[in-house]
Design an enzyme around this catalytic site. Structure first.
Site, PDB file in Angstrom:
ATOM      1  CB  THR A 109      11.652 -42.922  97.688  1.00  0.00           C
ATOM      2  OG1 THR A 109      11.021 -43.598  96.602  1.00  0.00           O
ATOM      3  CG2 THR A 109      12.766 -43.810  98.226  1.00  0.00           C
ATOM      4  N   PRO A 161       9.240 -34.921  98.291  1.00  0.00           N
ATOM      5  CG  PRO A 161      10.096 -32.808  97.819  1.00  0.00           C
ATOM      6  CD  PRO A 161       8.884 -33.498  98.359  1.00  0.00           C
ATOM      7  CE  LYS A 219      12.381 -46.415  94.585  1.00  0.00           C
ATOM      8  NZ  LYS A 219      11.572 -45.192  94.610  1.00  0.00           N
TER       9      LYS A 219
END
Length: 328
Positions: A123, A95, A198
């Site tokens: 991420t 997460p 990203k």
């Protein structure tokens, strides 16, 4: 769903990446894959590794997620340590940064074989990615941050785009390891560059989706059919991924979450997380991102109203004043 032809990434003008020559042979090898984190994205990704014929030992704190992975061909592990103990490749999809740092520093590094390739597809913030990379490298491991773009549909279909930060020499191992889950794998630069790519990419996505939703809401107010507006915008200068691949109005793009009352897809809470990462990075680096900041504020409002679990394109209903039509 048929997986489209995989794009080839070239590292320089006219020069093929070294992985290309042996890619097919390497990708065909059966590997022992440890997959940690089987949420909305990780579950589909692990399933595609199993579908490719690899031995996938999977772990998640959720028994239900682990059961789904087993049904998709993975083998359940009782702990992270059990999953990684003899792995050729370790893939994590977690997460947030603190989870990644904790799992790698306390459970993977020193437990997985030194020959294992460590790939974090979460991420997270750039600083944490670089810290984990430093710990892994100091312990003798090859490590890459490899966050993804494409959402749950691409995760299930094996058509994600991977943005990789790693030592250049390691990319030849990284690309084939990600191949069962990918449409394209791109090396963005050294450690942390994948995360930088990203969060910048998703800041564009958040901004353009809000712009698309504002335009659709305005078109409706002006008496223009939003479906007809799609036909025009998708072929005009207003074209973007948010228009042509993820249109927020039902009908024109059959695979878009707008056709499922904004269920599934890329949750608003996840978009908000990425925009917060972008704003944190902007503050630390001194970059000016006023539209990114405004997008974060709007998604923050939408999330606090109780719609964090809905696809981020559902913010159209907030702009239309039609939240009563949207289940929480």
């Amino acid at each position: 769903m048929t997986k489209p032809p995989r794009l080839r990434w070239r590292s320089g003008a006219g020069e093929a990446n070294p992985a290309a020559k042996s890619h097919r042979e390497t990708a065909a090898m059966t590997r022992k894959i440890a997959f940690i984190g089987l949420g909305n994205m990780g579950g589909g990704m692990a399933a595609n590794q199993a579908k490719a014929g690899h031995e996938v030992r999977a772990f998640d704190l959720s028994p239900a997620a682990l059961e789904r992975a087993v049904a998709a061909g993975c083998v359940a592990a009782g702990s992270v340590a059990e999953a990684v103990q003899d792995a050729d490749v370790v893939i994590t999809m977690l997460p947030a940064g603190p989870h990644v740092l904790s799992v790698y520093s306390e459970q993977i590094i020193g437990t997985a074989p030194k020959t294992a390739l460590l790939l974090d597809c979460s991420t997270i913030d750039v600083d944490t990615a670089r810290k984990v990379a430093g710990l892994a490298k100091a312990a003798g491991y090859a490590f890459a941050d490899a966050p993804v773009s494409g959402g749950t549909v691409a995760a299930d279909a094996g058509t994600l785009a991977f943005m990789v930060g790693c030592d250049e020499a390691d990319f030849a191992r990284v690309e084939p390891a990600l191949e069962p889950m990918s449409r394209v794998t791109m090396r963005a630069g050294d450690h942390g560059a994948g995360q930088a790519a990203k969060i910048c990419n998703n800041m564009i996505l958040g901004i353009t989706m809000i712009g698309t939703c504002e335009a659709v809401a305005l078109a409706e107010k002006l008496g223009l059919d939003p479906v007809k507006f799609f036909d025009i915008a998708s072929k005009s200068s207003g074209q973007s991924w948010s228009v042509s691949s993820y249109y927020p109005w039902p009908g024109p793009v059959p695979t878009a979450p707008s056709n499922r009352n904004y269920d599934g897809g890329f949750a608003t809470a996840m978009m908000l997380k990425d925009l917060k990462l972008a704003q944190d990075a902007a503050a630390k680096s001194g970059a000016s991102t006023p539209l990114g900041a405004q997008s974060e504020a709007l998604f923050q409002l939408f999330d606090r109203l109780g719609y964090g679990g809905r696809d981020f394109s559902a913010i159209l209903q907030l702009l239309r004043g039609q939240l009563d039509q949207l289940p929480k």
